[in-house]
Design a protein around this motif. Structure first.
Motif, mmCIF file in Angstrom:
data_model
loop_
_atom_site.group_PDB
_atom_site.id
_atom_site.type_symbol
_atom_site.label_atom_id
_atom_site.label_comp_id
_atom_site.label_asym_id
_atom_site.label_seq_id
_atom_site.Cartn_x
_atom_site.Cartn_y
_atom_site.Cartn_z
ATOM 1 N N UNK A 78 26.698 78.104 -45.128
ATOM 2 C CA UNK A 78 26.867 76.660 -44.960
ATOM 3 C C UNK A 78 26.311 76.212 -43.625
ATOM 4 N N UNK A 79 25.872 74.979 -43.565
ATOM 5 C CA UNK A 79 25.363 74.403 -42.322
ATOM 6 C C UNK A 79 25.707 72.919 -42.296
ATOM 7 N N UNK A 80 25.899 72.379 -41.116
ATOM 8 C CA UNK A 80 26.055 70.936 -40.926
ATOM 9 C C UNK A 80 25.187 70.555 -39.742
ATOM 10 N N UNK A 81 24.192 69.701 -39.975
ATOM 11 C CA UNK A 81 23.235 69.341 -38.925
ATOM 12 C C UNK A 81 23.108 67.820 -38.834
ATOM 13 N N UNK A 82 23.212 67.317 -37.623
ATOM 14 C CA UNK A 82 23.113 65.870 -37.418
ATOM 15 C C UNK A 82 21.680 65.424 -37.593
ATOM 16 N N UNK A 83 21.495 64.262 -38.231
ATOM 17 C CA UNK A 83 20.177 63.683 -38.429
ATOM 18 C C UNK A 83 19.876 62.700 -37.294
ATOM 19 N N UNK A 84 18.715 62.075 -37.352
ATOM 20 C CA UNK A 84 18.314 61.181 -36.266
ATOM 21 C C UNK A 84 19.178 59.924 -36.220
ATOM 22 N N UNK A 85 19.739 59.524 -37.347
ATOM 23 C CA UNK A 85 20.619 58.360 -37.392
ATOM 24 C C UNK A 85 22.022 58.761 -36.961
ATOM 25 N N UNK A 86 22.596 58.021 -36.048
ATOM 26 C CA UNK A 86 23.913 58.354 -35.507
ATOM 27 C C UNK A 86 24.969 58.405 -36.605
ATOM 28 N N UNK A 87 25.714 59.494 -36.636
ATOM 29 C CA UNK A 87 26.806 59.621 -37.586
ATOM 30 C C UNK A 87 26.416 60.086 -38.967
ATOM 31 N N UNK A 146 33.632 58.098 -45.052
ATOM 32 C CA UNK A 146 32.721 59.231 -45.227
ATOM 33 C C UNK A 146 32.090 59.121 -46.612
ATOM 34 N N UNK A 147 30.797 58.790 -46.652
ATOM 35 C CA UNK A 147 30.110 58.555 -47.919
ATOM 36 C C UNK A 147 28.906 59.478 -48.044
ATOM 37 N N UNK A 148 28.565 59.791 -49.304
ATOM 38 C CA UNK A 148 27.360 60.573 -49.574
ATOM 39 C C UNK A 148 26.181 59.629 -49.779
ATOM 40 N N UNK A 149 25.166 59.757 -48.937
ATOM 41 C CA UNK A 149 23.936 58.985 -49.137
ATOM 42 C C UNK A 149 23.153 59.550 -50.332
ATOM 43 N N UNK A 150 23.052 60.853 -50.390
ATOM 44 C CA UNK A 150 22.399 61.531 -51.502
ATOM 45 C C UNK A 150 22.852 62.985 -51.512
ATOM 46 N N UNK A 151 22.749 63.619 -52.663
ATOM 47 C CA UNK A 151 23.058 65.037 -52.789
ATOM 48 C C UNK A 151 21.894 65.693 -53.516
ATOM 49 N N UNK A 152 21.216 66.596 -52.836
ATOM 50 C CA UNK A 152 20.074 67.295 -53.402
ATOM 51 C C UNK A 152 20.479 68.708 -53.804
ATOM 52 N N UNK A 153 20.048 69.130 -54.968
ATOM 53 C CA UNK A 153 20.234 70.520 -55.375
ATOM 54 C C UNK A 153 18.923 71.250 -55.139
ATOM 55 N N UNK A 213 21.088 76.021 -52.657
ATOM 56 C CA UNK A 213 22.070 75.309 -51.841
ATOM 57 C C UNK A 213 22.106 73.851 -52.269
ATOM 58 N N UNK A 214 23.240 73.210 -52.016
ATOM 59 C CA UNK A 214 23.317 71.752 -52.075
ATOM 60 C C UNK A 214 23.069 71.214 -50.682
ATOM 61 N N UNK A 215 22.303 70.137 -50.595
ATOM 62 C CA UNK A 215 22.085 69.452 -49.322
ATOM 63 C C UNK A 215 22.597 68.025 -49.473
ATOM 64 N N UNK A 216 23.735 67.754 -48.846
ATOM 65 C CA UNK A 216 24.342 66.426 -48.939
ATOM 66 C C UNK A 216 24.056 65.653 -47.667
ATOM 67 N N UNK A 217 23.581 64.420 -47.818
ATOM 68 C CA UNK A 217 23.403 63.524 -46.676
ATOM 69 C C UNK A 217 24.683 62.709 -46.546
ATOM 70 N N UNK A 218 25.420 62.964 -45.497
ATOM 71 C CA UNK A 218 26.772 62.435 -45.350
ATOM 72 C C UNK A 218 26.824 61.438 -44.193
ATOM 73 N N UNK A 226 24.796 63.152 -41.256
ATOM 74 C CA UNK A 226 24.597 64.597 -41.192
ATOM 75 C C UNK A 226 24.024 65.114 -42.510
ATOM 76 N N UNK A 227 23.332 66.229 -42.409
ATOM 77 C CA UNK A 227 23.014 67.023 -43.589
ATOM 78 C C UNK A 227 24.038 68.153 -43.664
#
Length: 884
Positions: free
Chosen positions: A97-106, A1-8, A20-25, A108-109
């Protein structure tokens, strides 16, 4: 489980109207492993964080999240909840809080609300480690990690004094912004802003502060206005200190001449040894020391704000009470377990420290730290009663005698402080000072407020509110008029036109757009400044009386808005969209959600200006907290008719005139022929920009005469709207410079060109590498039907594409063109512009889509000024073209 990016996302954003923080996980190998399929995971997680039973989750009831765990949920969702819970455990509760899947499998935001960005980032990383420990059955010390996070929170958050003022401002609807990592905070915006630094304001004078620091000078000034003060004088050394004490012939106080927070202060000293030791201690805090008469009584702090007493507290020195069993050190340890005590000033009370000063006080009483005092014996740890040295406070505001309050106000006034902490020693604060020998011993600039906010006993006082009320009288909210503009096309022209209208009112306007930051018409920063940092720069400027801010998609996605609320939100269009496929925005509906952010934050008495004939824009109307003004060229459009039937407002064109309508009432503003930007109404997209700007100005209450005059004086030339359909003519040839960069913009451009009767059309064009292939192809298909010669090049930054890849797409799109007869590939933009200008002949129409607007306009203006276009013989180019 890695962070692609973390946006504030520090301002309102597509998720929420708070930070909010938006982490691409990237879940990696865990993407196919729900919680119920990982042996022991749920038990470990729930035992480590049992308080998460309060998380209702989508189930909507207590224990809802635990139900989701047992049914099976994914690590992104779990990461969200753990991050929220860690913030709860350290005293920074948040609920979104929210967790939403992105177009790439696996991938999430994961989105979590926060109060302090640095703390939230730390919580997010700790949550990841905790989740992975639970997955792989590794040990994890939750208590230790929470303690680290709590310590970080206390180090970076605002202290209680500043925080109380900021909270009071928020309750009044006054925007705030922390300006540094300490306690400097801006309240309000632009010309209406004020600033605070703890309990000091921007009107706390440096001279007054210097006076308050000088205890001897303060005593002199107070005595001059009739405020009772102790006798005393500065002393040169320890011997002189003892001599001064003998002169006073009474118990004395020894303290630094310049100091605060009770550091280096010793009271009720009677012996030579005490005085000389106190002198040495005071010298550690400053070079100069004062000896004063000690007055018997209790220690009181009276808070004066804006010339009136708003709170008072009795302060008791740090002490313990013996129980006949435990040592003084153990009793101190017990007192320090009080959760209100900490090593920092962020908590209500400070911990008691057995430092050399405390050891000296104990020795005077015949004690050592390992002494066991009798049951009920009161043991002083300090003689001064400052909270910073472990003292406590009891609120006595309601018992302060009016004469005592008057002397406190006199003291603050003669020193010159707008906010002052007046320290008194008096037996009974409900009686006048003079009749009981009470005295004022200090006047403090920047007084601590926590004793009034969180007294150990008595009623907390709203002192932060008192300070805000002093800075912002009733009815003021510190806001300047603010118009936000977004959309796919037309944003910059509309922004510039609205700023032009506002300028006609005589106000100093701050404007941000994709060309730069402008203050009162002067560009102070060049480049694309349509993001939140530029907006904040404008709102920071104390000259600015109104703000007109372009808000591009990229900035909203990257950091949110640069403001919390706006008076007017203008959405020009969505059309066929732009930038799709970037930042997880794959559809026009999601793009509209991003653009809607400015509509969501319209003030209740504000307005959204929405394009009636763009369905995705018109559908934003119900989300606006204020009113809505629709604009559309067609006054008979169904959305316009329905709005007017409800009594709402609309702006449209009828019989070549701009009309403002509210319900059945109509007002004609101006003929399109008198609005040069529209070219007598023949350039449709400029007509729409004018309608949007007129609607925004109308919403802000600007008079029709001012609107009319401003529209007539905005030509949209290279100075007023550089790169936005600038028409330049010379010797029968026409050059149009227009920054159209998506299919909707190209289609609008081609429609506008129908009013230009030139036989041969040329265009200089390229495309950004981060655009979708289909959008690039669509633009070229349109150009192939409208132009004879197309000159192409690639931008230096191809945004991830290989060299030649963009050119290949551009050519592919032209294949079906029925008009294009010549395409030329050139090395770069300067070469392309130079070639086009060399090829230009009388009667030609040349369109240049610029990347570097300022440079292109300079080259074109210079070339046209040098003389009439000449026919090109052969290929006279700066970079050899490739003819396709």
């Amino acid at each position: 489980m890695e962070f692609r990016k973390i946006l504030a996302l520090r301002g309102p954003n597509m998720w929420a109207n708070f930070p909010v923080l938006e982490a691409w996980v990237d879940l990696g190998i865990l993407k196919d492993s729900p919680s119920d399929e990982i042996p022991g995971f749920n038990d470990r997680l729930m035992s480590w964080l049992p308080t998460m039973i309060e998380h209702r989750c989508s189930i909507g009831e207590r224990g809802g999240f635990f139900q989701r765990l047992r049914r099976g949920t994914y690590q992104a969702h779990i990461l969200e909840h753990v991050t929220l819970e860690l913030q709860e455990l350290i005293g920074m509760p948040v609920g979104y809080g929210r967790a939403r899947e992105m177009s790439e499998d696996g991938v999430y935001k994961v989105v979590v609300q926060y109060r302090e960005e640095e703390v939230a980032r730390a919580c997010l990383h700790t949550a990841r480690e905790l989740c992975l420990a639970a997955v792989y059955d590794r040990p994890f010390d939750v208590a230790a990690e929470v303690a680290k996070l709590r310590d970080l929170a206390h180090r970076v958050q605002l202290g209680p004094s500043t925080a109380s003022i900021v909270a009071a401002a928020k309750a009044r609807g006054i925007p705030s912004r922390r300006l540094n990592s300490e306690s400097l905070v801006q309240l309000g915006q632009g010309a209406k802003q004020r600033r605070i630094l703890t309990a000091e304001t921007d009107r706390t004078g440096a001279i007054a502060e210097a006076i308050a620091q000088d205890k001897d000078l303060t005593r002199t000034l107070l005595r001059a206005v009739g405020v009772p003060v102790p006798d005393g004088r500065p002393v040169a050394d320890a011997e002189d200190a003892w001599e001064a004490a003998r002169e006073i012939d009474a118990p004395v106080v020894v303290k630094p001449r310049f100091g605060n927070q009770g550091r280096g202060v010793a009271t009720n000293l009677t012996t030579r040894a005490q005085v000389m030791a106190a002198f040495d201690n005071a010298r550690e805090e400053g070079d100069e020391v004062v000896v004063e008469r000690f007055a018997p009584g209790d220690d009181y702090r009276v808070l004066v704000v804006g010339g009136r007493v708003v709170a008072a507290a009795r302060r008791d020195p740090a002490q313990v009470v013996g129980d006949g069993r435990r040592t003084i050190a153990e009793l101190v340890e017990e007192v320090n377990r009080d959760p209100r005590r900490a090593d920092y000033h962020a908590m209500a009370l400070s911990k008691i420290v057995l430092d050399p000063v405390a050891l000296g006080v104990l020795e005077e009483q015949g004690y050592q730290p390992d002494s066991v005092p009798p049951a009920g014996a009161r043991v002083l740890i300090r003689r001064n009663a400052n909270l910073s040295t472990g003292g406590t406070a009891t609120d006595v505001t309601d018992t302060v005698h009016p004469d005592v309050a008057a002397r406190a106000v006199d003291a603050a006034r003669v020193v010159g402080l707008d906010i002052a902490g007046i320290d008194l020693v008096v037996r009974d604060i409900s009686r006048p000072l003079e009749e009981q020998g009470g005295i004022v011993v200090e006047v403090n600039a920047g007084p601590g407020l926590r004793m009034h906010l969180h007294p150990s006993a008595g009623t907390p006082r709203p002192v932060g509110q008192a300070i805000v009320d002093m800075m912002f009288p009733a009815g003021e909210d510190g806001r300047i008029p603010l118009v936000a503009i977004t959309g796919v096309n037309g944003k910059t022209t509309t922004t510039r036109l609205i700023a032009h209208i506002f300028s006609a009112t005589g106000k100093t306007i701050g404007m941000t757009c994709s060309d730069g930051i402008y203050i009162d018409g002067r560009r102070i920063e060049a480049g694309d400044c349509s993001g939140p940092q530029s907006a904040r720069a404008v709102l920071l400027n104390p000259k600015v009386e109104a703000a007109v801010l372009e808000c591009a998609r990229g900035g909203i996605l990257r950091e949110g808005l640069g403001f919390d609320k706006c008076d007017v939100a203008v959405v020009t269009n969505i059309g066929e969209g732009d930038h799709l496929g970037l930042s997880g925005i794959e559809t026009l509906e999601k793009l509209a959600l991003v653009k809607r952010t400015i509509v969501d934050v319209v003030l209740p008495n504000g307005s959204a200006v929405l394009k009636a004939d763009d369905p995705l824009v018109a559908e934003m109307a119900p989300k606006c907290p204020g009113s809505v003004i629709f604009f559309c060229r067609d006054g008979e459009h169904a959305v316009v008719r329905e709005a007017r039937a409800r009594g709402s407002r609309a702006v449209f064109v009828r019989d070549d005139h701009i009309v403002l309508a509210e319900g059945n009432r109509e007002t004609v503003v101006a003929a399109l022929a008198s609005v040069p930007l529209t070219y007598h109404g023949r350039v449709a997209f400029q007509v729409e920009n004018v309608l949007a700007a007129a609607a925004a100005a109308w919403s802000m209450g600007i008079s029709l005469d001012v609107i009319r005059m401003a529209l007539a004086t905005f030509a949209g030339d290279t100075h007023q709207a550089p790169g936005r359909f600038n028409v330049l003519e010379a010797n029968g040839a026409t050059v149009i410079v227009d920054y159209g960069h998506n299919p909707s913009a190209v289609a609008a451009l081609i429609e506008a060109l129908e009013v230009f009767p030139h036989e041969r059309r040329l265009i200089v064009f390229s495309a950004e590498g981060d655009r979708r292939d289909e959008h690039i192809l669509r633009q070229m298909e349109l150009l192939g039907e409208a132009f004879d010669t197309v000159i192409l090049y690639e931008y230096p930054d191809r945004r991830g594409r290989a060299e030649g890849e963009i050119l290949a797409l551009l050519h592919q799109g032209l294949v079906t063109g029925t008009r294009v007869s010549e395409t030329l590939d050139v090395a770069d933009e300067p070469a392309a512009v130079a070639l086009a200008l060399q090829m230009l002949e009388p009667g030609d129409l040349l369109v240049i889509q610029p990347k570097e607007i300022d440079d292109v306009l300079a080259d074109v203006t210079r070339a046209l000024a040098e003389g009439p276009p000449k026919a090109v013989e052969g290929k006279r180019v700066l970079a050899a073209p490739v003819v396709s």
